[in-house]
Motif scaffolding. Sequence first.
Motif, mmCIF file in Angstrom:
data_model
loop_
_atom_site.group_PDB
_atom_site.id
_atom_site.type_symbol
_atom_site.label_atom_id
_atom_site.label_comp_id
_atom_site.label_asym_id
_atom_site.label_seq_id
_atom_site.Cartn_x
_atom_site.Cartn_y
_atom_site.Cartn_z
ATOM 1 N N MET A 42 1.489 37.531 -38.152
ATOM 2 C CA MET A 42 1.195 36.711 -37.123
ATOM 3 C C MET A 42 2.313 36.236 -36.297
ATOM 4 S SD MET A 42 -2.142 36.825 -37.518
ATOM 5 C CE MET A 42 -3.148 35.747 -36.511
ATOM 6 N N TYR A 43 1.907 36.046 -35.195
ATOM 7 C CA TYR A 43 2.938 35.646 -34.065
ATOM 8 C C TYR A 43 2.547 34.416 -33.460
ATOM 9 C CZ TYR A 43 4.864 40.295 -34.958
ATOM 10 O OH TYR A 43 5.581 41.529 -35.409
ATOM 11 N N GLN A 44 3.709 33.402 -33.280
ATOM 12 C CA GLN A 44 3.462 32.171 -32.602
ATOM 13 C C GLN A 44 4.157 32.219 -31.269
ATOM 14 O OE1 GLN A 44 5.286 29.489 -35.492
ATOM 15 N NE2 GLN A 44 7.261 29.919 -34.805
ATOM 16 N N VAL A 45 3.104 31.898 -30.364
ATOM 17 C CA VAL A 45 3.839 31.694 -28.862
ATOM 18 C C VAL A 45 4.612 30.438 -28.918
ATOM 19 C CG1 VAL A 45 3.177 31.671 -26.595
ATOM 20 C CG2 VAL A 45 1.958 33.321 -28.061
ATOM 21 N N VAL A 46 5.720 30.609 -28.350
ATOM 22 C CA VAL A 46 6.583 29.391 -28.460
ATOM 23 C C VAL A 46 7.036 29.110 -27.061
ATOM 24 C CG1 VAL A 46 9.077 28.452 -29.011
ATOM 25 C CG2 VAL A 46 7.689 29.817 -30.581
ATOM 26 N N CYS A 88 2.516 27.020 -29.083
ATOM 27 C CA CYS A 88 1.027 26.596 -28.183
ATOM 28 C C CYS A 88 -0.008 27.456 -29.119
ATOM 29 C CB CYS A 88 1.403 27.260 -26.930
ATOM 30 S SG CYS A 88 2.544 26.368 -25.940
ATOM 31 N N GLY A 89 0.464 28.312 -29.736
ATOM 32 C CA GLY A 89 -0.748 28.824 -30.472
ATOM 33 C C GLY A 89 -0.133 30.116 -31.536
ATOM 34 N N VAL A 90 -0.964 30.476 -32.624
ATOM 35 C CA VAL A 90 -0.694 31.746 -33.232
ATOM 36 C C VAL A 90 -1.635 32.719 -33.375
ATOM 37 C CG1 VAL A 90 -0.215 32.341 -35.741
ATOM 38 C CG2 VAL A 90 0.458 30.150 -35.110
ATOM 39 N N TYR A 91 -1.210 33.988 -33.134
ATOM 40 C CA TYR A 91 -2.440 35.014 -33.014
ATOM 41 C C TYR A 91 -1.652 36.511 -33.503
ATOM 42 C CZ TYR A 91 -3.154 31.702 -29.350
ATOM 43 O OH TYR A 91 -3.494 30.664 -28.543
ATOM 44 N N LYS A 99 -0.550 36.540 -24.235
ATOM 45 C CA LYS A 99 -0.609 35.228 -23.775
ATOM 46 C C LYS A 99 0.888 34.980 -23.057
ATOM 47 C CE LYS A 99 -4.148 33.871 -26.014
ATOM 48 N NZ LYS A 99 -5.323 33.096 -25.402
ATOM 49 N N VAL A 100 1.995 35.557 -23.573
ATOM 50 C CA VAL A 100 3.252 35.403 -22.910
ATOM 51 C C VAL A 100 3.226 36.050 -21.547
ATOM 52 C CG1 VAL A 100 5.573 36.152 -23.052
ATOM 53 C CG2 VAL A 100 4.520 35.458 -25.182
ATOM 54 N N ASP A 101 2.802 37.081 -21.446
ATOM 55 C CA ASP A 101 2.499 37.679 -19.966
ATOM 56 C C ASP A 101 1.770 37.052 -19.266
ATOM 57 O OD1 ASP A 101 4.193 39.794 -21.424
ATOM 58 O OD2 ASP A 101 2.297 41.194 -21.638
ATOM 59 N N GLY A 111 6.070 29.740 -8.666
ATOM 60 C CA GLY A 111 7.394 29.537 -8.429
ATOM 61 C C GLY A 111 8.139 28.504 -9.719
ATOM 62 N N HIS A 112 7.677 28.628 -10.681
ATOM 63 C CA HIS A 112 8.383 27.803 -11.661
ATOM 64 C C HIS A 112 9.078 28.667 -12.911
ATOM 65 C CE1 HIS A 112 6.171 24.588 -9.833
ATOM 66 N NE2 HIS A 112 4.975 24.939 -10.256
ATOM 67 N N PRO A 113 10.168 28.013 -13.375
ATOM 68 C CA PRO A 113 10.955 28.801 -14.329
ATOM 69 C C PRO A 113 10.402 28.814 -15.454
ATOM 70 C CG PRO A 113 12.022 26.692 -13.824
ATOM 71 C CD PRO A 113 10.689 26.674 -13.164
ATOM 72 N N LEU A 114 9.298 28.430 -15.955
ATOM 73 C CA LEU A 114 8.767 28.172 -17.310
ATOM 74 C C LEU A 114 8.755 29.436 -18.020
ATOM 75 C CD1 LEU A 114 7.006 26.428 -19.278
ATOM 76 C CD2 LEU A 114 4.862 27.075 -18.256
ATOM 77 N N GLN A 115 9.228 29.365 -19.254
ATOM 78 C CA GLN A 115 9.608 30.627 -20.148
ATOM 79 C C GLN A 115 8.834 30.287 -21.555
ATOM 80 O OE1 GLN A 115 11.104 33.327 -19.613
ATOM 81 N NE2 GLN A 115 11.550 32.732 -17.515
ATOM 82 N N CYS A 116 8.398 31.442 -22.105
ATOM 83 C CA CYS A 116 7.910 31.404 -23.456
ATOM 84 C C CYS A 116 7.961 32.761 -24.007
ATOM 85 C CB CYS A 116 6.325 30.770 -23.529
ATOM 86 S SG CYS A 116 4.938 31.986 -22.758
#
Length: 122
Positions: A42-46, A88-91, A99-101, A111-116
């Motif tokens: 499983m993978y977590q989205v950080v 934020c979640g595990v999938y 989700k990352v995309d 226009g925000h630099p938010l990264q995950c």
Amino acid sequence: MKFMASKPPKPAPAAPKVRPADEDGGSVVLERRTQKTKPPQMYQVVMLNDDYTPMEFVVVVIQEFFNKDRETATQIMLKIHLDGKGVCGVYSRDVAQSKVDQVQQAARQAGHPLQCVSEPVE
Ligand code: TYC
């Protein structure tokens, strides 16, 4: 002595043979085996903190893409803000990457630099 007109009585029929339950010839025996297949990785989205993305935008993104209620989304956002990152979640791998995309596309569009990032769970 009297003469016997009929044959002598037959001996009583033998009782049916009863086999032990595990030798009854037709039953299915289920062997106990140790499980060989492992559950999928499983993978977590950080999500990562930055100094520019508005808190409100992060809360909305977490609600929208990670299906959290507003209170939970706010707690996650504050954890990221204070600790530098947060889960934020595990999938499964593909869902986590999508989700990352989605988050990165929404952030870029606004226009925000938010990264995950997506990372395997130990
Ligand atoms: N640190 C940002 C601010 O003070 C808020 C923020 C929280 C940004 C979480 C990104 O993943 C993040 N506006």
